[in-house]
Write a protein that holds these residues in place. Structure first.
Motif, PDB file in Angstrom:
ATOM      1  N   PHE A  91       0.850  -1.191   0.000  1.00  0.00           N
ATOM      2  CA  PHE A  91       0.000   0.000   0.000  1.00  0.00           C
ATOM      3  C   PHE A  91       0.888   1.244   0.000  1.00  0.00           C
ATOM      4  N   ASP A  92       0.656   2.125  -0.942  1.00  0.00           N
ATOM      5  CA  ASP A  92       1.300   3.434  -0.951  1.00  0.00           C
ATOM      6  C   ASP A  92       0.189   4.402  -0.547  1.00  0.00           C
ATOM      7  N   LEU A  93       0.242   4.873   0.706  1.00  0.00           N
ATOM      8  CA  LEU A  93      -0.890   5.647   1.225  1.00  0.00           C
ATOM      9  C   LEU A  93      -0.441   6.934   1.911  1.00  0.00           C
ATOM     10  N   VAL A  94      -1.382   7.838   2.063  1.00  0.00           N
ATOM     11  CA  VAL A  94      -1.112   9.102   2.744  1.00  0.00           C
ATOM     12  C   VAL A  94      -2.105   9.260   3.884  1.00  0.00           C
ATOM     13  N   THR A  95      -1.576   9.428   5.107  1.00  0.00           N
ATOM     14  CA  THR A  95      -2.468   9.751   6.218  1.00  0.00           C
ATOM     15  C   THR A  95      -2.339  11.244   6.510  1.00  0.00           C
ATOM     16  N   GLY A  96      -3.457  11.876   6.728  1.00  0.00           N
ATOM     17  CA  GLY A  96      -3.450  13.310   7.024  1.00  0.00           C
ATOM     18  C   GLY A  96      -3.403  13.592   8.518  1.00  0.00           C
ATOM     19  N   ARG A  97      -3.158  12.539   9.325  1.00  0.00           N
ATOM     20  CA  ARG A  97      -3.263  12.703  10.776  1.00  0.00           C
ATOM     21  C   ARG A  97      -1.937  12.958  11.478  1.00  0.00           C
ATOM     22  N   GLY A  98      -0.900  13.273  10.704  1.00  0.00           N
ATOM     23  CA  GLY A  98       0.374  13.600  11.330  1.00  0.00           C
ATOM     24  C   GLY A  98       0.277  14.898  12.115  1.00  0.00           C
ATOM     25  N   TYR A  99       1.265  15.153  12.949  1.00  0.00           N
ATOM     26  CA  TYR A  99       1.272  16.392  13.736  1.00  0.00           C
ATOM     27  C   TYR A  99       1.374  17.597  12.809  1.00  0.00           C
ATOM     28  N   SER A 100       2.147  17.446  11.728  1.00  0.00           N
ATOM     29  CA  SER A 100       2.329  18.547  10.778  1.00  0.00           C
ATOM     30  C   SER A 100       1.707  18.256   9.421  1.00  0.00           C
ATOM     31  N   GLY A 101       0.701  17.408   9.408  1.00  0.00           N
ATOM     32  CA  GLY A 101       0.023  17.148   8.141  1.00  0.00           C
ATOM     33  C   GLY A 101       0.280  15.764   7.595  1.00  0.00           C
ATOM     34  N   ASP A 102       0.402  15.698   6.277  1.00  0.00           N
ATOM     35  CA  ASP A 102       0.444  14.410   5.588  1.00  0.00           C
ATOM     36  C   ASP A 102       1.709  13.599   5.867  1.00  0.00           C
ATOM     37  N   ILE A 103       1.511  12.312   6.019  1.00  0.00           N
ATOM     38  CA  ILE A 103       2.628  11.359   6.100  1.00  0.00           C
ATOM     39  C   ILE A 103       2.363  10.320   5.023  1.00  0.00           C
ATOM     40  N   ARG A 104       3.317  10.205   4.106  1.00  0.00           N
ATOM     41  CA  ARG A 104       3.157   9.191   3.054  1.00  0.00           C
ATOM     42  C   ARG A 104       3.967   7.960   3.424  1.00  0.00           C
ATOM     43  N   ALA A 178      -0.688   8.210  14.321  1.00  0.00           N
ATOM     44  CA  ALA A 178      -1.088   8.333  12.908  1.00  0.00           C
ATOM     45  C   ALA A 178      -0.556   7.156  12.099  1.00  0.00           C
ATOM     46  N   VAL A 179       0.687   6.769  12.381  1.00  0.00           N
ATOM     47  CA  VAL A 179       1.295   5.658  11.640  1.00  0.00           C
ATOM     48  C   VAL A 179       0.623   4.335  12.015  1.00  0.00           C
ATOM     49  N   VAL A 180       0.414   4.116  13.317  1.00  0.00           N
ATOM     50  CA  VAL A 180      -0.237   2.878  13.761  1.00  0.00           C
ATOM     51  C   VAL A 180      -1.611   2.740  13.086  1.00  0.00           C
ATOM     52  N   GLN A 181      -2.380   3.816  13.108  1.00  0.00           N
ATOM     53  CA  GLN A 181      -3.737   3.735  12.557  1.00  0.00           C
ATOM     54  C   GLN A 181      -3.723   3.573  11.040  1.00  0.00           C
ATOM     55  N   ALA A 182      -2.701   4.098  10.379  1.00  0.00           N
ATOM     56  CA  ALA A 182      -2.600   3.947   8.920  1.00  0.00           C
ATOM     57  C   ALA A 182      -2.274   2.496   8.559  1.00  0.00           C
ATOM     58  N   VAL A 183      -1.398   1.863   9.348  1.00  0.00           N
ATOM     59  CA  VAL A 183      -1.073   0.452   9.092  1.00  0.00           C
ATOM     60  C   VAL A 183      -2.335  -0.393   9.297  1.00  0.00           C
ATOM     61  N   ARG A 184      -3.032  -0.098  10.379  1.00  0.00           N
ATOM     62  CA  ARG A 184      -4.269  -0.827  10.656  1.00  0.00           C
ATOM     63  C   ARG A 184      -5.285  -0.642   9.505  1.00  0.00           C
ATOM     64  N   ALA A 185      -5.415   0.574   9.016  1.00  0.00           N
ATOM     65  CA  ALA A 185      -6.375   0.851   7.939  1.00  0.00           C
ATOM     66  C   ALA A 185      -6.017   0.062   6.676  1.00  0.00           C
ATOM     67  N   ALA A 186      -4.716  -0.021   6.373  1.00  0.00           N
ATOM     68  CA  ALA A 186      -4.293  -0.781   5.190  1.00  0.00           C
ATOM     69  C   ALA A 186      -4.675  -2.252   5.350  1.00  0.00           C
ATOM     70  N   LEU A 187      -4.422  -2.797   6.548  1.00  0.00           N
ATOM     71  CA  LEU A 187      -4.728  -4.215   6.787  1.00  0.00           C
ATOM     72  C   LEU A 187      -6.240  -4.469   6.750  1.00  0.00           C
ATOM     73  N   GLU A 188      -6.997  -3.522   7.243  1.00  0.00           N
ATOM     74  CA  GLU A 188      -8.454  -3.692   7.215  1.00  0.00           C
ATOM     75  C   GLU A 188      -8.966  -3.671   5.776  1.00  0.00           C
ATOM     76  N   THR A 189      -8.421  -2.773   4.982  1.00  0.00           N
ATOM     77  CA  THR A 189      -8.825  -2.708   3.574  1.00  0.00           C
ATOM     78  C   THR A 189      -8.472  -4.015   2.865  1.00  0.00           C
ATOM     79  N   LEU A 190      -7.278  -4.507   3.146  1.00  0.00           N
ATOM     80  CA  LEU A 190      -6.830  -5.765   2.547  1.00  0.00           C
ATOM     81  C   LEU A 190      -7.799  -6.891   2.922  1.00  0.00           C
ATOM     82  N   ASP A 191      -8.191  -6.892   4.180  1.00  0.00           N
ATOM     83  CA  ASP A 191      -9.084  -7.921   4.701  1.00  0.00           C
ATOM     84  C   ASP A 191     -10.469  -7.839   4.056  1.00  0.00           C
TER      85      ASP A 191
END
Ligand SMILES: Cc1cc2nc3c(=O)[nH]c(=O)nc-3n(C[C@H](O)[C@H](O)[C@H](O)COP(=O)(O)O)c2cc1C
Length: 206
Positions: A91-104, A178-191
């Protein structure tokens, strides 16, 4: 005299237009080059996450876009295959929940949904605080390898600061979470994605 001045004016306008066109062209070229470089860097990191020689297809050309629940942008999902058989998704994803914005970031998982590795590609988190999500700065990001949905249990997919099983980052809980939740979101989508759809060869140029 009047005609001469008129001609000079036309020439000036034409010159101005030509210059503007040239600049626009150069700008476009530069943008394309930067995008190209970013893509190449991403792909180098991508292959780093997979065991060497484990796939034989061209990842650049083998991807689909999937929506992530609660995320603004869909994730681009690269598919690694060996002799046509599924090996891994990244997954190449961008979470907008970083402290300073987007984390890809990139999240690689095997077809059973077990994480092969996670890497942060781009972010604007604070040097010395949030930037410890980079593998060059700390080993923090390695803790996801081997996890999957259910390991840890669903309610423990959070940093320790928020009652979960993952190590946090001191004074950078927002970044870590933000990173933990992004990994979880990727796995949930995969599932939740139909396997046939997930692995279906691309029909368009996408
Ligand atoms: C200058 C400055 C930079 C900060 N940078 C980050 C950051 O990169 N990531 C982050 O999560 N929090 C950052 N914070 C927020 C605080 O550190 C905040 O207290 C923290 O996110 C809460 O985490 P903690 O529970 O670990 O203290 C920053 C705060 C300040 C004042």
């Amino acid at each position: 005299m009047a005609t001469g001045r008129w001609q000079a004016g036309v020439k000036l306008v034409a010159l101005g237009l030509a210059a503007a066109l040239l600049l626009a062209g150069l700008d476009q070229l530069t943008r394309e080059r930067i995008a190209d470089q970013q893509q190449r860097r991403a792909l180098a990191t991508l292959t780093e996450l997979l065991p060497p020689g484990s796939f034989d297809n061209n990842l650049v050309d083998d991807h689909i876009d999937l929506d992530l629940a609660g995320f603004e942008q869909p994730a681009r999902v690269y598919r690694a295959r060996a002799a046509g058989a599924p090996v891994a998704v990244i997954f190449d994803l961008v979470t907008g929940r970083g402290y300073s914005g987007d984390i890809r970031m990139l999240v690689a998982a095997d077809p059973q949904g077990r994480v092969l590795g996670v890497r942060v590609l781009e972010h604007r988190e604070t040097p010395g605080l949030g930037d410890r999500i980079e593998i060059e700065r700390s080993d923090w990001i390695r803790q996801f390898t081997g996890t999957r949905l259910g390991e840890p249990a669903e309610e423990r997919w959070a940093t320790s600061r928020r009652g979960g099983d993952f190590d946090g980052l001191t004074s950078a809980t927002i970044t870590a979470e933000a990173v933990v939740q992004a990994v979880r979101a990727a796995l949930e989508t995969l599932d939740q994605t139909d396997q046939q759809r997930l692995w279906q060869p691309e029909t368009g140029s996408g």
